[in-house]
Design a protein around this motif. Structure first.
Motif, PDB file in Angstrom:
ATOM      1  N   PHE A  51      -4.285   7.107   1.193  1.00 53.54           N
ATOM      2  CA  PHE A  51      -5.406   8.024   1.392  1.00 53.54           C
ATOM      3  C   PHE A  51      -6.590   7.226   1.930  1.00 53.54           C
ATOM      4  O   PHE A  51      -6.682   6.022   1.704  1.00 53.54           O
ATOM      5  CB  PHE A  51      -5.808   8.666   0.065  1.00 53.54           C
ATOM      6  CG  PHE A  51      -4.705   9.474  -0.575  1.00 53.54           C
ATOM      7  CD1 PHE A  51      -4.632  10.842  -0.382  1.00 53.54           C
ATOM      8  CD2 PHE A  51      -3.747   8.865  -1.355  1.00 53.54           C
ATOM      9  CE1 PHE A  51      -3.611  11.582  -0.964  1.00 53.54           C
ATOM     10  CE2 PHE A  51      -2.723   9.596  -1.944  1.00 53.54           C
ATOM     11  CZ  PHE A  51      -2.659  10.961  -1.748  1.00 53.54           C
ATOM     12  N   GLN A  52      -7.510   7.914   2.638  1.00 49.86           N
ATOM     13  CA  GLN A  52      -8.687   7.241   3.170  1.00 49.86           C
ATOM     14  C   GLN A  52      -9.857   8.204   3.204  1.00 49.86           C
ATOM     15  O   GLN A  52      -9.678   9.404   3.412  1.00 49.86           O
ATOM     16  CB  GLN A  52      -8.411   6.714   4.583  1.00 49.86           C
ATOM     17  CG  GLN A  52      -9.536   5.861   5.142  1.00 49.86           C
ATOM     18  CD  GLN A  52      -9.137   5.177   6.441  1.00 49.86           C
ATOM     19  OE1 GLN A  52      -8.135   5.499   7.062  1.00 49.86           O
ATOM     20  NE2 GLN A  52      -9.944   4.219   6.868  1.00 49.86           N
ATOM     21  N   ASN A  53     -11.079   7.657   3.011  1.00 50.64           N
ATOM     22  CA  ASN A  53     -12.266   8.493   3.172  1.00 50.64           C
ATOM     23  C   ASN A  53     -12.993   8.098   4.453  1.00 50.64           C
ATOM     24  O   ASN A  53     -12.589   7.176   5.153  1.00 50.64           O
ATOM     25  CB  ASN A  53     -13.173   8.430   1.933  1.00 50.64           C
ATOM     26  CG  ASN A  53     -14.039   7.190   1.874  1.00 50.64           C
ATOM     27  OD1 ASN A  53     -13.849   6.227   2.607  1.00 50.64           O
ATOM     28  ND2 ASN A  53     -15.000   7.210   0.975  1.00 50.64           N
ATOM     29  N   THR A  54     -14.077   8.773   4.758  1.00 51.26           N
ATOM     30  CA  THR A  54     -14.794   8.551   6.013  1.00 51.26           C
ATOM     31  C   THR A  54     -15.537   7.216   6.045  1.00 51.26           C
ATOM     32  O   THR A  54     -15.905   6.749   7.118  1.00 51.26           O
ATOM     33  CB  THR A  54     -15.794   9.696   6.282  1.00 51.26           C
ATOM     34  OG1 THR A  54     -16.672   9.800   5.153  1.00 51.26           O
ATOM     35  CG2 THR A  54     -15.071  11.009   6.505  1.00 51.26           C
ATOM     36  N   ASP A  55     -15.770   6.586   4.880  1.00 51.45           N
ATOM     37  CA  ASP A  55     -16.430   5.285   4.830  1.00 51.45           C
ATOM     38  C   ASP A  55     -15.451   4.126   4.955  1.00 51.45           C
ATOM     39  O   ASP A  55     -15.846   2.973   4.854  1.00 51.45           O
ATOM     40  CB  ASP A  55     -17.202   5.120   3.512  1.00 51.45           C
ATOM     41  CG  ASP A  55     -18.407   6.039   3.426  1.00 51.45           C
ATOM     42  OD1 ASP A  55     -18.988   6.365   4.482  1.00 51.45           O
ATOM     43  OD2 ASP A  55     -18.766   6.429   2.300  1.00 51.45           O
ATOM     44  N   GLY A  56     -14.153   4.426   5.139  1.00 47.28           N
ATOM     45  CA  GLY A  56     -13.163   3.378   5.296  1.00 47.28           C
ATOM     46  C   GLY A  56     -12.518   2.898   4.011  1.00 47.28           C
ATOM     47  O   GLY A  56     -11.780   1.923   4.016  1.00 47.28           O
TER      48      GLY A  56
END
Length: 169
Positions: free
Chosen positions: A118-123
């Protein structure tokens, strides 16, 4: 369901406690996302809460997914929730972080795979791995799990985990 949660929580007590790692073998910390800066595991001024308990760890009615527990102090706490086909949630450094699934492989059930990323927009990248264990009505226990969180500078934090995967009526 309560018996299921009770057994999963018991597994967490046996699983051990969270550990942190870094390429430089320094102690890592998780920043408080309430600040206006992206999460950084290497931030010395950041909160050192690590994985925190989710405010809402339940699966919504008529949905499938997974919930993972790890130890928070001496008590098991739900730290990761993924609803199949939707976003995942994790509490890092006292702040809820929303993540999108970007990769998965291995055995599957209920829209959950043995290895998921999984990944978020902040890396921030969260890698989750767990083996499907004993089944129960509407789900399966997840055993021998690991959650690894890596920030965009390469710092990481790893914790053993256990949980459940299934569908809620």
């Amino acid at each position: 369901m309560m018996k299921t949660v009770s057994i999963a929580l018991s597994m967490m007590v046996l699983a051990g406690c969270a550990t942190t790692t870094s390429d430089a073998n320094r102690q890592t910390k998780v920043s408080d996302q309430r600040k206006a800066v992206p999460l950084s595991l290497a931030d010395d001024d950041a909160a050192s809460d690590g994985f925190g308990a989710l405010a809402d760890a339940s699966l919504p009615a008529k949905e499938c997914g997974m919930v993972l527990w790890t130890l928070e102090g001496n008590r098991p706490a739900a730290v990761f929730r993924y609803v199949t086909g939707k976003d995942a949630m994790m509490n890092l450094g006292g702040a809820d972080v929303t993540l999108k699934r970007i990769d998965y492989n291995g055995a599957s059930g209920y829209g959950i795979y043995e290895r998921q990323k999984f990944q978020n927009t902040d890396g921030i990248v969260v890698e989750v791995s767990a083996k499907f264990g004993l089944g129960f009505s509407g789900g399966s226990y997840l055993e021998q799990g690991v959650v690894k969180v890596t920030d965009n500078s390469g710092w990481s934090m790893v914790s053993p985990t256990a949980g459940i995967a299934g569908c809620r009526n």
